[in-house]
Design a protein around this motif. Structure first.
Motif, PDB file in Angstrom:
ATOM      1  N   ARG A   1      10.086   8.368  -1.852  1.00  0.00           N
ATOM      2  CA  ARG A   1      10.024   6.918  -0.960  1.00  0.00           C
ATOM      3  C   ARG A   1       9.684   7.411   0.156  1.00  0.00           C
ATOM      4  O   ARG A   1       8.750   6.927   0.609  1.00  0.00           O
TER       5      ARG A   1
ATOM      6  N   ASP B   1       7.061  -1.889   8.036  1.00  0.00           N
ATOM      7  CA  ASP B   1       5.502  -2.846   8.361  1.00  0.00           C
ATOM      8  C   ASP B   1       6.463  -3.818   9.719  1.00  0.00           C
ATOM      9  O   ASP B   1       4.850  -4.701  10.257  1.00  0.00           O
TER      10      ASP B   1
ATOM     11  N   ARG C   1       1.198  -6.278  -0.778  1.00  0.00           N
ATOM     12  CA  ARG C   1       1.993  -6.780   0.590  1.00  0.00           C
ATOM     13  C   ARG C   1       1.182  -8.249   1.409  1.00  0.00           C
ATOM     14  O   ARG C   1       2.045  -8.939   2.319  1.00  0.00           O
TER      15      ARG C   1
ATOM     16  N   ARG D   1      11.766  -4.664  -3.569  1.00  0.00           N
ATOM     17  CA  ARG D   1      12.509  -5.171  -4.960  1.00  0.00           C
ATOM     18  C   ARG D   1      12.610  -6.052  -5.716  1.00  0.00           C
ATOM     19  O   ARG D   1      12.591  -5.907  -6.822  1.00  0.00           O
TER      20      ARG D   1
HETATM   21  O1   DC Z   1      14.602  -1.185   2.438  1.00  0.00           O
HETATM   22  P1   DC Z   1      13.969  -0.980   1.430  1.00  0.00           P
HETATM   23  O2   DC Z   1      14.756   0.404   0.723  1.00  0.00           O
HETATM   24  O3   DC Z   1      15.025  -2.154   0.815  1.00  0.00           O
HETATM   25  O4   DC Z   1      12.800  -0.757   0.774  1.00  0.00           O
HETATM   26  C1   DC Z   1      12.392  -0.814  -0.130  1.00  0.00           C
HETATM   27  C2   DC Z   1      10.946   0.092  -0.212  1.00  0.00           C
HETATM   28  O5   DC Z   1      10.197  -1.498  -0.146  1.00  0.00           O
HETATM   29  C3   DC Z   1      10.719   1.051  -0.118  1.00  0.00           C
HETATM   30  O6   DC Z   1      10.833   2.361  -0.573  1.00  0.00           O
HETATM   31  C4   DC Z   1      10.154   0.371   1.618  1.00  0.00           C
HETATM   32  C5   DC Z   1       8.869  -0.324   0.398  1.00  0.00           C
HETATM   33  N1   DC Z   1       9.141  -1.650   1.920  1.00  0.00           N
HETATM   34  C6   DC Z   1       7.717  -1.645   2.622  1.00  0.00           C
HETATM   35  O7   DC Z   1       6.840  -1.160   2.106  1.00  0.00           O
HETATM   36  N2   DC Z   1       7.872  -3.012   3.318  1.00  0.00           N
HETATM   37  C7   DC Z   1       8.842  -3.449   4.065  1.00  0.00           C
HETATM   38  N3   DC Z   1       8.420  -4.053   5.164  1.00  0.00           N
HETATM   39  C8   DC Z   1       9.995  -3.417   2.880  1.00  0.00           C
HETATM   40  C9   DC Z   1      10.377  -2.205   2.817  1.00  0.00           C
END
Ligand code: DC
Length: 229
Positions: free
Chosen positions: A184, A135, A113, A39
């Motif tokens: 999402r 992940d 990532r 975010r």
């Molecule tokens: O947990 P959250 O809803 O705040 O996460 C926000 C976005 O970040 C969600 O759409 C997927 C991504 N995300 C990710 O791809 N890998 C992660 N380890 C954590 C979140």
């Protein structure tokens, strides 16, 4: 006592962070909300005009990654960690809908990532940590001693999120939140790099009909078993 890594993955708005925070506090472990990191990069991209209506300026964002400094600091009032972007506390800003609307597009960029996974592995290298995300059990810490995969129906998750956002004064309809949750799910589960999948050795917890206390007790007991092994 043995220190372990607890990975809590799952769909958005399943209450992962609530349970992860409580678990970390009870076990006296560190807690890291990895979604907050994705975010924060999204907020940076929005503020620097790297996202237009439909697209992310991927190459420009990749070049800017070294200018994005993310860290967590303890907030005693909330008894949790706030996320900082280049020294600014952005904990509230990153929870808003304009960030949620774009975060999946940012989270599918390989270089983003790579950077965030490296930071997460560094933070968790000494164990004694609860990390939540998508992940963690599959990519960040495949050797985690306890892996939980949390899920609930899309309607239940959207209703929980809607109530949370209304409480914060966001002017939004249930339908908008429901569409955001579903889209999402779709993007997170279908992206090429580290899609949201249940790791083979993860324990699935469907909390559609569970109270927060019930699921906390369930996960805490699993953690205690692993710690004493
Ligand atoms: O947990 P959250 O809803 O705040 O996460 C926000 C976005 O970040 C969600 O759409 C997927 C991504 N995300 C990710 O791809 N890998 C992660 N380890 C954590 C979140």
């Amino acid at each position: 006592m043995k220190k372990i890594i607890i990975a809590i993955d799952g769909h958005s708005s399943t209450g992962k962070s609530t349970v992860a925070k409580k678990l970390a506090k009870t076990l006296n472990y560190k807690y890291v909300d990895t979604g907050a990191m994705y975010r924060t990069v999204t907020l940076y991209a929005l503020r620097n005009n790297l996202i237009s209506v439909a697209e992310v300026e991927e190459n420009k964002l990749i070049s800017a990654l070294n200018d994005i400094n993310i860290n967590f600091e303890y907030n005693p009032e909330e008894n949790s960690n706030d996320v900082f972007l280049n020294g600014e506390n952005v904990e509230n800003e990153i929870r808003k809908m304009h960030v949620s609307d774009h975060v999946s597009a940012i989270a599918k960029i390989d270089k983003v990532r790579e950077k965030l996974v490296a930071i997460q592995q560094e933070i968790g290298k000494d164990k004694g940590i609860v990390m939540d995300g998508r992940d963690i059990g599959s990519v960040v810490f495949p050797e985690a001693e306890l892996k939980i995969f949390m899920t609930a129906s899309a309607e239940v998750r959207a209703e929980r999120r809607y109530q949370e956002l209304k409480k914060k004064g966001e002017n939004i309809t249930f339908e908008e939140v429901f569409q955001n949750v579903k889209s999402r799910d779709e993007v997170d589960s279908s992206r090429a790099n580290s899609p949201l999948i249940q790791a083979k050795d993860a324990i699935k917890v469907d909390n559609s009909e569970m109270s927060q206390d019930q699921q906390f007790e369930l996960i805490l007991n699993l953690a205690k078993e692993r710690i004493k092994d």
